[in-house]
Each structure stands twice: as C-alpha cells, then as structure tokens.
Write a protein that holds these residues in place. Structure first.
Motif, PDB file in Angstrom:
ATOM      1  N   THR A 262       5.847  -2.428  68.809  1.00  0.00           N
ATOM      2  CA  THR A 262       7.299  -2.625  68.674  1.00  0.00           C
ATOM      3  C   THR A 262       7.826  -3.736  69.573  1.00  0.00           C
ATOM      4  OG1 THR A 262       7.926  -1.025  70.401  1.00  0.00           O
ATOM      5  CG2 THR A 262       7.536  -0.162  68.174  1.00  0.00           C
ATOM      6  N   VAL A 263       7.076  -4.103  70.606  1.00  0.00           N
ATOM      7  CA  VAL A 263       7.569  -5.101  71.558  1.00  0.00           C
ATOM      8  C   VAL A 263       7.801  -6.437  70.867  1.00  0.00           C
ATOM      9  CG1 VAL A 263       6.985  -6.462  73.583  1.00  0.00           C
ATOM     10  CG2 VAL A 263       6.603  -4.017  73.598  1.00  0.00           C
ATOM     11  N   GLU A 264       6.819  -6.871  70.071  1.00  0.00           N
ATOM     12  CA  GLU A 264       6.953  -8.174  69.415  1.00  0.00           C
ATOM     13  C   GLU A 264       8.174  -8.200  68.503  1.00  0.00           C
ATOM     14  OE1 GLU A 264       4.432 -11.518  66.947  1.00  0.00           O
ATOM     15  OE2 GLU A 264       3.415  -9.828  67.876  1.00  0.00           O
TER      16      GLU A 264
ATOM     17  N   LEU B 293       4.733 -14.415  69.160  1.00  0.00           N
ATOM     18  CA  LEU B 293       4.943 -14.501  70.601  1.00  0.00           C
ATOM     19  C   LEU B 293       3.753 -15.136  71.286  1.00  0.00           C
ATOM     20  CD1 LEU B 293       6.441 -11.003  71.493  1.00  0.00           C
ATOM     21  CD2 LEU B 293       7.652 -13.111  70.966  1.00  0.00           C
ATOM     22  N   SER B 294       4.006 -15.731  72.430  1.00  0.00           N
ATOM     23  CA  SER B 294       2.909 -16.253  73.239  1.00  0.00           C
ATOM     24  C   SER B 294       2.151 -15.095  73.875  1.00  0.00           C
ATOM     25  CB  SER B 294       3.450 -17.179  74.334  1.00  0.00           C
ATOM     26  OG  SER B 294       4.195 -16.441  75.286  1.00  0.00           O
ATOM     27  N   LYS B 295       0.879 -15.303  74.137  1.00  0.00           N
ATOM     28  CA  LYS B 295       0.061 -14.276  74.785  1.00  0.00           C
ATOM     29  C   LYS B 295       0.615 -13.953  76.168  1.00  0.00           C
ATOM     30  CE  LYS B 295      -4.667 -13.188  76.235  1.00  0.00           C
ATOM     31  NZ  LYS B 295      -6.070 -13.676  76.307  1.00  0.00           N
ATOM     32  N   ALA B 296       1.120 -14.979  76.863  1.00  0.00           N
ATOM     33  CA  ALA B 296       1.621 -14.779  78.228  1.00  0.00           C
ATOM     34  C   ALA B 296       2.797 -13.820  78.251  1.00  0.00           C
ATOM     35  CB  ALA B 296       2.025 -16.123  78.832  1.00  0.00           C
ATOM     36  N   VAL B 297       3.694 -13.901  77.271  1.00  0.00           N
ATOM     37  CA  VAL B 297       4.863 -13.014  77.297  1.00  0.00           C
ATOM     38  C   VAL B 297       4.474 -11.608  76.879  1.00  0.00           C
ATOM     39  CG1 VAL B 297       5.808 -13.235  74.942  1.00  0.00           C
ATOM     40  CG2 VAL B 297       7.351 -13.025  76.892  1.00  0.00           C
ATOM     41  N   ARG B 298       3.446 -11.451  76.053  1.00  0.00           N
ATOM     42  CA  ARG B 298       2.943 -10.113  75.725  1.00  0.00           C
ATOM     43  C   ARG B 298       2.447  -9.430  76.998  1.00  0.00           C
ATOM     44  NH1 ARG B 298       1.241  -8.799  70.536  1.00  0.00           N
ATOM     45  NH2 ARG B 298       1.667 -10.331  68.915  1.00  0.00           N
ATOM     46  N   VAL B 299       1.713 -10.182  77.814  1.00  0.00           N
ATOM     47  CA  VAL B 299       1.211  -9.641  79.079  1.00  0.00           C
ATOM     48  C   VAL B 299       2.379  -9.316  80.000  1.00  0.00           C
ATOM     49  CG1 VAL B 299      -0.138 -10.178  81.148  1.00  0.00           C
ATOM     50  CG2 VAL B 299      -1.015 -10.813  78.894  1.00  0.00           C
TER      51      VAL B 299
ATOM     52  N   PRO C 279       6.913 -19.386  78.640  1.00  0.00           N
ATOM     53  CA  PRO C 279       7.351 -19.643  77.259  1.00  0.00           C
ATOM     54  C   PRO C 279       7.221 -18.380  76.407  1.00  0.00           C
ATOM     55  CG  PRO C 279       5.891 -21.380  78.028  1.00  0.00           C
ATOM     56  CD  PRO C 279       5.826 -20.287  79.045  1.00  0.00           C
ATOM     57  N   ILE C 280       8.209 -18.129  75.554  1.00  0.00           N
ATOM     58  CA  ILE C 280       8.240 -16.917  74.748  1.00  0.00           C
ATOM     59  C   ILE C 280       7.418 -17.049  73.475  1.00  0.00           C
ATOM     60  CG2 ILE C 280       9.747 -15.398  73.406  1.00  0.00           C
ATOM     61  CD1 ILE C 280       9.993 -15.028  76.383  1.00  0.00           C
ATOM     62  N   LEU C 281       7.507 -18.207  72.829  1.00  0.00           N
ATOM     63  CA  LEU C 281       6.919 -18.360  71.499  1.00  0.00           C
ATOM     64  C   LEU C 281       5.584 -19.079  71.541  1.00  0.00           C
ATOM     65  CD1 LEU C 281      10.147 -19.369  69.555  1.00  0.00           C
ATOM     66  CD2 LEU C 281       9.086 -17.107  69.687  1.00  0.00           C
TER      67      LEU C 281
ATOM     68  N   GLY D 213       3.063 -24.447  75.331  1.00  0.00           N
ATOM     69  CA  GLY D 213       3.769 -23.393  74.616  1.00  0.00           C
ATOM     70  C   GLY D 213       5.259 -23.600  74.498  1.00  0.00           C
ATOM     71  N   CYS D 214       5.768 -24.729  75.014  1.00  0.00           N
ATOM     72  CA  CYS D 214       7.227 -24.902  74.960  1.00  0.00           C
ATOM     73  C   CYS D 214       7.652 -26.277  74.460  1.00  0.00           C
ATOM     74  CB  CYS D 214       7.852 -24.629  76.325  1.00  0.00           C
ATOM     75  SG  CYS D 214       7.147 -25.559  77.693  1.00  0.00           S
TER      76      CYS D 214
END
Length: 359
Positions: free
Chosen positions: A183-185, A32-38, A22-24, A318-319
């Motif tokens: 900048t990623v977020e 953003l979700s922590k998982a997508v940051r990783v 999940p992105i958000l 998260g979704c």
C-alpha cells in the motif's frame, strides 16, 4: 485502533535527512525509487537518539515472532459476573457486535484521535487554537454523552479478566510480516497526484547565501527568493494498526518491548523507539539570486551528474536535471527531505493481574 500513541502526538518530530531522496524512478514511469521505498520503512533516528537494534520497522516487528507468551486466568464467580457486565455494556447479544453506547464511544474516540493527529502537524497558531478548542469540546461530549468513564472501565475489565484470545490474532498478524506492504507505493503516488500541495515562498533571508555542490563547493549569490511546493505523505505501516499489538494478554519471553511508550528516553530493550508516519516532500524548487551566478557555477551544473543545493539534490540519476539561468535555478522533481516520526504506545503492555507461564 492504532498503536501510534495519541498521548505523545505533540512530541512527534521531523527528522531531517542528511541528503534529500528522489521519490520517483525516472527509468520506470509511475514507479517509486528504491531509495524512497527503503526510507518509508526505516526507523528515524534524531541527532540525540540511540541507534535502534534494527534498521527497519518490518525487521523490528519480525523480532516478536517466536518471542510472544500468552497468559491465562481462572475466574471466580465475582469475576465472572464482573466480566459479563462489562461485555453486556460493550456488545450486543452475539458478543461481537458493538452496542449503541460503544459505537457512540468509538465515534467520539475517532474524532478525538483525528484532532490530536491534526494538532501534531499543524503549524498555524490560529488553527492550533481552533483545534485545541475542538479537542476540549469533543472531550467534554465524550465524557457526558459517550459514557467514556463507564466504557473505559469496561474495557479495562475485559482486558484484565478475559481468557487469552489474542492467539488467533497473533497468528494472522505474523502472516502479514512475510509480505511486503504493497500500500505504501500507491499511497505515495496518489499523494503526488493529488492537489494537497502547499506553496511556500520566502524572500531576502537576511543575507543567507546557499551553497551548491557539483564535485566541489561553489558559493552562490545572496538569496533573493526561495519557493517550493511541499506535502506530507502518509507512509505509516498498516501492521501497526493491528489490535493484537494493544492486547494486554501477552508479553515477550525475552523482556524486550516493541516500545516503552516513553518518548523522552530510548530504552536499550526498546525495538522501535519511533516509527515513520509521513515523508516531507518538496518539488518545484525555485532559487532566485540577487546577483548573477558565477559562470563556473552554471558550467558545473551542466557538466556534473550530481548537483545539490544545501543537501537538496537538483540533478542526479533519479531526479533529472534543473533549468538554470544567471539568477535562477529551478528543479521540479519531488524530493523527500525529512521524515515525520511518531512514538508508539507501550507495546506490549501486559496486565499484571494475569497468570504467566514464566516468572
């Protein structure tokens, strides 16, 4: 100039995720979700790939800190003259401002690299042919009008003869490693809000029957239609764009390389065999069936906290949750399902004609 290697752009590959991410973060609006940051920082590993020494791009770049050796070079009169000629071709009187010829060269190079990057992700065959024609024309103009051969030679001369001037660049670059890439977020969230989503719809996949997991496996009726929106979202690390990485006056003391520039083999001393450059994100997934789903399936969707269809989460913390009927299941939340991975150029690529402190 980026360390992403245009020469290997055609070998860029999609690395599928075992489970969609999940992105958000639905508990924090617009985050953003922590998982997508990783995920945006994680080194992609294809099925046949070797597991890297580190997990993330940031960790890999940090291994260079303290492991860099700079070279020196004492020039004779002939070499000094050769270096001055190269610098006069590339730069104006102050030695820093690109000359008109070099500016023209750089414009052609940017056009060339942009078309190569587009070819790497284009799936339409007619569009590929058009891009390849554009590439041939740009390459021809670059050679004839952009003085490509002369300027390439001048760049090689400066790389070969200049004093090690990358020390200051190295210090500045290492300072960026202590900071999170903020900048990623913004890039991901901007892409989600933009209108660059493509709609995909397919029907009657030769009797393909998807599977739903909600605590246990539930068979679903044969697929009638599958539709979703998808987008490629840029997540490449801007620290890979630093000119220091491509400077040829340094090498590592340990013999490790950030990348060996060879996409075919993952070398044991290679820190970053590939890097993530984009996430493949889908949303507004609608799965329609030819027959009614079993009532137990619908009950399981309602009762379970985590529900996936063929590894794509349609219900989770998260979704959110899907809408569903006897012949349709729909989920709107953006989900990352794959990473677009790219090779790097050879880094470091030390010039063999320079003098090194260690042998």
């Amino acid at each position: 100039m980026s360390a992403l290697n245009p020469q290997y752009a055609q070998s860029n590959g999609f690395v599928l995720l075992a489970t969609g991410v999940p992105i958000l973060n639905l508990t924090r609006k617009g985050a953003l979700s922590k998982a997508v940051r990783v995920l945006a920082d994680r080194i992609p590993i294809p099925e046949a790939g070797r597991a890297p020494a580190v997990d993330s791009v940031r960790q890999g770049l940090s291994l260079l800190v303290g492991d860099v050796e700079f070279s020196t070079l004492k020039l004779n009169d002939e070499q000094n003259s050769e270096l001055a000629s190269a610098q006069n071709l590339l730069f104006a009187g102050d030695g820093k401002t690109p000359s008109p010829d070099y500016k023209r060269y750089l414009r052609y190079k940017e056009q060339y690299d942009n078309v190569v990057a587009s070819l790497a992700t284009e799936t339409n065959e007619a569009a590929k042919v058009s891009l390849q024609t554009d590439l041939q024309q740009i390459n021809s103009d670059w050679s004839l009008l952009g003085r490509r051969g002369e300027i390439d030679q001048a760049l090689e001369t400066i790389s070969r003869l200049k004093e090690g001037s990358a020390e200051k660049d190295y210090i500045s670059w290492t300072e960026t490693l202590t900071k999170e890439d903020d900048t990623v977020e913004s890039r991901i969230l901007s892409s989600l809000a933009a209108g660059n989503w493509l709609k995909v719809s397919t029907s009657d996949q030769q009797g393909f029957t998807p599977s739903l997991v909600a605590g246990k496996h539930y068979p679903l009726p044969p697929l009638a239609r599958l539709s979703f929106d998808f987008a490629l979202v840029d997540v490449h690390d801007p620290r890979l764009d630093d000119s220091f990485l491509l400077d040829r006056t340094w090498r590592t003391k340990s013999g490790r390389v950030l990348s060996d520039g060879n996409s075919a083999v993952d070398d044991a001393l290679e820190i970053l065999p590939r890097v993530p450059v984009a996430l493949v994100i889908v949303r507004n997934i609608v799965v329609s069936f030819k027959d009614d789903a079993d009532p137990d399936v619908l009950s399981a969707i309602g009762k379970s906290q985590d529900v996936t269809i063929d590894q794509i989460p349609i219900k989770c913390q998260g979704c959110g949750g899907p809408s569903y009927q006897l012949r349709t299941i729909a989920a709107s939340t953006p989900i990352a399902i794959a990473i677009l991975a790219s090779d790097l150029a050879k880094i470091p690529n030390p010039n063999p004609n320079r003098t090194w402190l260690t042998k």
